[in-house]
Structure formats: C-alpha cells, structure tokens
Design a protein around this motif. Sequence first.
Motif, PDB file in Angstrom:
ATOM      1  N   ASN A 118      56.113  56.980  28.483  1.00 32.46           N
ATOM      2  CA  ASN A 118      57.002  56.570  29.574  1.00 32.46           C
ATOM      3  C   ASN A 118      56.211  56.736  30.857  1.00 32.46           C
ATOM      4  O   ASN A 118      55.677  57.805  31.122  1.00 32.46           O
ATOM      5  N   THR A 120      56.274  56.344  35.051  1.00 34.32           N
ATOM      6  CA  THR A 120      57.071  56.134  36.253  1.00 34.32           C
ATOM      7  C   THR A 120      56.139  55.767  37.397  1.00 34.32           C
ATOM      8  O   THR A 120      55.006  56.238  37.470  1.00 34.32           O
ATOM      9  N   LYS A 121      56.628  54.881  38.249  1.00 35.61           N
ATOM     10  CA  LYS A 121      55.879  54.498  39.442  1.00 35.61           C
ATOM     11  C   LYS A 121      56.556  55.150  40.637  1.00 35.61           C
ATOM     12  O   LYS A 121      57.768  55.004  40.832  1.00 35.61           O
ATOM     13  N   ASN A 122      55.773  55.889  41.378  1.00 31.76           N
ATOM     14  CA  ASN A 122      56.270  56.559  42.586  1.00 31.76           C
ATOM     15  C   ASN A 122      55.579  55.948  43.795  1.00 31.76           C
ATOM     16  O   ASN A 122      54.380  55.681  43.773  1.00 31.76           O
ATOM     17  N   MET A 127      60.674  57.559  43.145  1.00 31.83           N
ATOM     18  CA  MET A 127      60.460  56.752  41.951  1.00 31.83           C
ATOM     19  C   MET A 127      60.979  55.338  42.201  1.00 31.83           C
ATOM     20  O   MET A 127      62.135  55.144  42.588  1.00 31.83           O
ATOM     21  N   HIS A 130      59.841  52.039  36.252  1.00 29.82           N
ATOM     22  CA  HIS A 130      59.730  52.732  34.962  1.00 29.82           C
ATOM     23  C   HIS A 130      59.210  51.730  33.924  1.00 29.82           C
ATOM     24  O   HIS A 130      59.713  50.619  33.814  1.00 29.82           O
ATOM     25  N   ILE A 132      57.748  51.500  29.703  1.00 29.33           N
ATOM     26  CA  ILE A 132      57.527  52.131  28.405  1.00 29.33           C
ATOM     27  C   ILE A 132      56.456  51.328  27.689  1.00 29.33           C
ATOM     28  O   ILE A 132      56.568  50.105  27.549  1.00 29.33           O
ATOM     29  N   TYR A 147      51.168  56.081  39.486  1.00 28.80           N
ATOM     30  CA  TYR A 147      51.726  55.934  38.147  1.00 28.80           C
ATOM     31  C   TYR A 147      51.511  57.241  37.377  1.00 28.80           C
ATOM     32  O   TYR A 147      50.396  57.764  37.333  1.00 28.80           O
TER      33      TYR A 147
END
Length: 152
Positions: A118, A120-122, A127, A130, A132, A147
């Motif tokens: 998983n 996540t992009k911040n 955030m 997302h 997968i 990322y």
Amino acid sequence: KIIVVQAIFLVVIGIALYMIYPRADVSVSGNFVKFDSMNADVIMISNNPDFSNPRYIGIGKNKSLTYNLEPGTYYWKSDNGLIQGLKNEFTIASEVGIKIERNENESDLVNIGNVKINVTKNKEGVMVGHIILSPDDSEKIEDNGQYVGRQG
C-alpha cells in the motif's frame, strides 16, 4: 562372539537405513526454493507444522527442483516411497520495496519487493493519494510529493 555379531548386525542395519533414507537439500534465494535430492522422489511442503495441508511436488529424473513460493515459513519432508524423512523448515522473507522510474514525459511507481504494498502519496504533510501494487506491478504517477510504501 555374540557381541561382535550384534555389532556387525547394527552396522549393517545402520548402513541400510542410510542408503534408503530419503535425503534432500534446500536452498532459498528470494522467493525461489531449490531442492536437490540424493534419493527422494517427492517433496512434501506445508505452511502448517502438522502437514494438514501438504503440497506434493515430484522431483523428477534430474533430482533437482526449483519452486516459487510466497513469503512465509514452510515445513517440508522428503519421501522416496519407502520412508518419509523428518520435518524441516525454511522461511521466505517479506521484502517491501518501491522505486520511481523516470522517463522524459512520465514517471512510474514500481513495486520491486515480493509482497503486495500500500503506497500513500503525501504532499506538504497531507495524504493526497493511495495506490495498491502487487509484486512487479507499476502505476503512472505525478512525480511530486512523497510516496511511502508498506506491506499490505
């Protein structure tokens, strides 16, 4: 004389057992497990130590087999049709890894590990996305922000 005969008998029995006992070596490299057999015909593999759900894998004439498995701990026994060997175990470690492949016009986020992740992009501490990814999968991304991947 009786002790000598008993000793010879035990040595003969020991040699006979050594000759017919199924023997195999295992080596693990990434997700691949290689079995090299001396005299086993089948390898039993299970993810339970009691072998409640075994897979039976025939080794074949070349006495070597390479098998691809998911990360985890596995138990195995060799079998030659006469005797089943003792239980052994090996572990395939989980590897989480991502990389960004940059081209002139676009960028791809690639899962280079051996488990689903998983990501996540911040952006600026918040955030904003997302993703997968299964092993060896990739997805086009905007090449800005941070990322972060974890096993999923």
